[in-house]
Design an enzyme around this catalytic site. Structure first.
Site, PDB file in Angstrom:
ATOM      1  N   SER A  74       0.816  -1.210   0.000  1.00 52.64           N
ATOM      2  CA  SER A  74       0.000   0.000   0.000  1.00 52.64           C
ATOM      3  C   SER A  74       0.850   1.260   0.000  1.00 52.64           C
ATOM      4  O   SER A  74       2.000   1.263   0.451  1.00 52.64           O
ATOM      5  CB  SER A  74      -0.909   0.024   1.232  1.00 52.64           C
ATOM      6  OG  SER A  74      -1.639  -1.173   1.339  1.00 52.64           O
TER       7      SER A  74
HETATM    8  N1  SAH Z   1      -0.665  -5.079   4.361  1.00 56.09           N
HETATM    9  C1  SAH Z   1       0.041  -5.313   3.131  1.00 56.09           C
HETATM   10  C2  SAH Z   1      -0.792  -4.976   1.897  1.00 56.09           C
HETATM   11  C3  SAH Z   1      -1.060  -6.222   1.225  1.00 56.09           C
HETATM   12  S1  SAH Z   1      -2.107  -6.272  -0.170  1.00 56.09           S
HETATM   13  C4  SAH Z   1       1.380  -4.616   3.087  1.00 56.09           C
HETATM   14  O1  SAH Z   1       1.674  -3.833   3.992  1.00 56.09           O
HETATM   15  O2  SAH Z   1       2.161  -4.887   2.163  1.00 56.09           O
HETATM   16  C5  SAH Z   1      -3.329  -7.377   0.445  1.00 56.09           C
HETATM   17  C6  SAH Z   1      -2.880  -8.751   0.847  1.00 56.09           C
HETATM   18  O3  SAH Z   1      -4.038  -9.449   1.297  1.00 56.09           O
HETATM   19  C7  SAH Z   1      -2.298  -9.593  -0.293  1.00 56.09           C
HETATM   20  O4  SAH Z   1      -1.028 -10.061   0.065  1.00 56.09           O
HETATM   21  C8  SAH Z   1      -3.300 -10.728  -0.440  1.00 56.09           C
HETATM   22  O5  SAH Z   1      -2.712 -11.950  -0.814  1.00 56.09           O
HETATM   23  C9  SAH Z   1      -3.895 -10.799   0.947  1.00 56.09           C
HETATM   24  N2  SAH Z   1      -5.210 -11.450   1.047  1.00 56.09           N
HETATM   25  C10 SAH Z   1      -6.257 -11.350   0.188  1.00 56.09           C
HETATM   26  N3  SAH Z   1      -7.284 -12.120   0.620  1.00 56.09           N
HETATM   27  C11 SAH Z   1      -6.874 -12.710   1.769  1.00 56.09           C
HETATM   28  C12 SAH Z   1      -7.487 -13.622   2.706  1.00 56.09           C
HETATM   29  N4  SAH Z   1      -8.727 -14.093   2.529  1.00 56.09           N
HETATM   30  N5  SAH Z   1      -6.764 -14.007   3.765  1.00 56.09           N
HETATM   31  C13 SAH Z   1      -5.503 -13.568   3.978  1.00 56.09           C
HETATM   32  N6  SAH Z   1      -4.867 -12.719   3.150  1.00 56.09           N
HETATM   33  C14 SAH Z   1      -5.549 -12.287   2.053  1.00 56.09           C
END
Ligand code: SAH
Length: 215
Positions: A60
Site C-alpha cells: 500500500s
Molecule cells: N498489508 C500489506 C498490503 C497487502 S495487499 C502490506 O503492507 O504490504 C493485500 C494482501 O491481502 C495480499 O497479500 C493478499 O494476498 C492478501 N489477502 C487477500 N485475501 C486474503 C485472505 N482471505 N486471507 C488472507 N490474506 C488475504
C-alpha cells in the site's frame, strides 16, 4: 545516523496531508520501507505510491498505511489482528505501536518473504499464519484492533466477533463494484458503529487458500 532525505520528505508530506499522530509518524520513520519493496522498486521506496509485489499483490501507499494506522488508534498494550500480510510493511509499522501483531496471509510465498524481513529487522512482536483471513484467528481472539488490508464486500462476521467490545476495525469495503471506501467499525455493547473515512483502492480480499502452483 543522518535521516534519509527521501524519508524526511515523505514524512513531511504525510504531515501536510493531515497525518498528525506523532507516534504514527515516528513508526513510519523507524521502519525502512525499502526493506519491504521488491528490489526492482528500491529507488521508489519513499515515493508516496503503492508498488507491485509478487503474487499479483501490492504494497500500500505510505499515506494509506499512515492513515489506516492513525484511524486504528492503537496503544502500547494492544493485540492487533491484520488480514493481508502482503509485504509485511503495515505489520512492521503496527509492531512499533502495540504489544503484538497477529497477521494472516493466504499466499505462503508472501508470508515467508515477510517473515525473513521481520527477522532481518529484529522485529519480534509479529506472529504470522498462512490462512484465510475471512476466518480471522479464533484461537488467539479476542483482539483489541483489527486491520484488513484487502477489500471485502462486507465486514466478515468472524472478524467482528473476534474483537473486544470497544474494539476498532479499519477495513476497505467494496459494496458496489468498482467503488471502494475505507470504514472504521467500532464494536459497541449494542452492536457496531460505522464511520466512513475515505475512498481507497485495494486488491480484493479473496476467500479460501490459493491452489497448488499459485501459493
Ligand atoms: N498489508 C500489506 C498490503 C497487502 S495487499 C502490506 O503492507 O504490504 C493485500 C494482501 O491481502 C495480499 O497479500 C493478499 O494476498 C492478501 N489477502 C487477500 N485475501 C486474503 C485472505 N482471505 N486471507 C488472507 N490474506 C488475504
Amino acid at each position: 545516523m543522518t535521516p534519509d532525505p527521501r524519508k524526511t520528505t515523505l514524512i513531511a508530506g504525510l504531515r501536510r496531508q493531515g497525518i498528525s499522530d506523532e507516534r504514527v509518524l515516528a513508526a513510519l520513520e523507524s521502519v525502512p520501507r525499502e526493506a519491504f519493496v521488491e528490489d526492482a522498486f528500491a529507488d521508489q521506496a519513499y515515493a508516496d505510491q503503492a508498488l507491485p509485489m509478487s503474487c499479483g499483490q501490492t504494497i500500500s501507499q505510505p499515506y494509506v498505511v499512515a492513515f489506516m494506522t492513525q484511524a486504528l488508534n492503537v496503544d502500547a498494550g494492544h493485540r492487533v489482528l491484520e488480514i493481508g500480510t502482503g509485504s509485511g510493511y503495515q505489520a512492521a509499522v503496527l509492531s512499533q505501536l502495540c504489544k503484538r501483531v497477529y497477521t494472516v496471509e493466504r499466499f505462503r510465498t508472501l508470508a515467508e518473504k515477510s517473515a525473513s524481513r521481520f527477522k532481518a529487522l529484529k522485529i519480534r512482536n509479529v506472529t504470522q499464519q498462512v490462512g484465510d483471513g475471512y476466518k480471522g484467528w479464533p484461537q488467539l481472539a479476542p483482539f483489541d484492533r483489527v486491520i484488513v488490508t484487502a477489500a471485502a464486500k462486507d465486514v466478515p462476521r468472524a472478524l467482528w466477533e473476534q474483537m473486544v467490545v470497544g474494539g476498532i476495525m479499519v477495513i476497505p469495503l467494496e459494496e458496489r463494484a468498482g467503488k471502494q471506501d475505507l470504514y472504521r467499525i467500532t464494536r459497541t455493547a449494542e452492536g457496531v458503529e460505522r464511520e466512513h473515512l475515505l475512498p481507497v483502492r485495494f486488491v480484493p480480499l479473496v476467500e479460501g487458500l490459493p491452489k497448488g502452483s499459485e501459493t
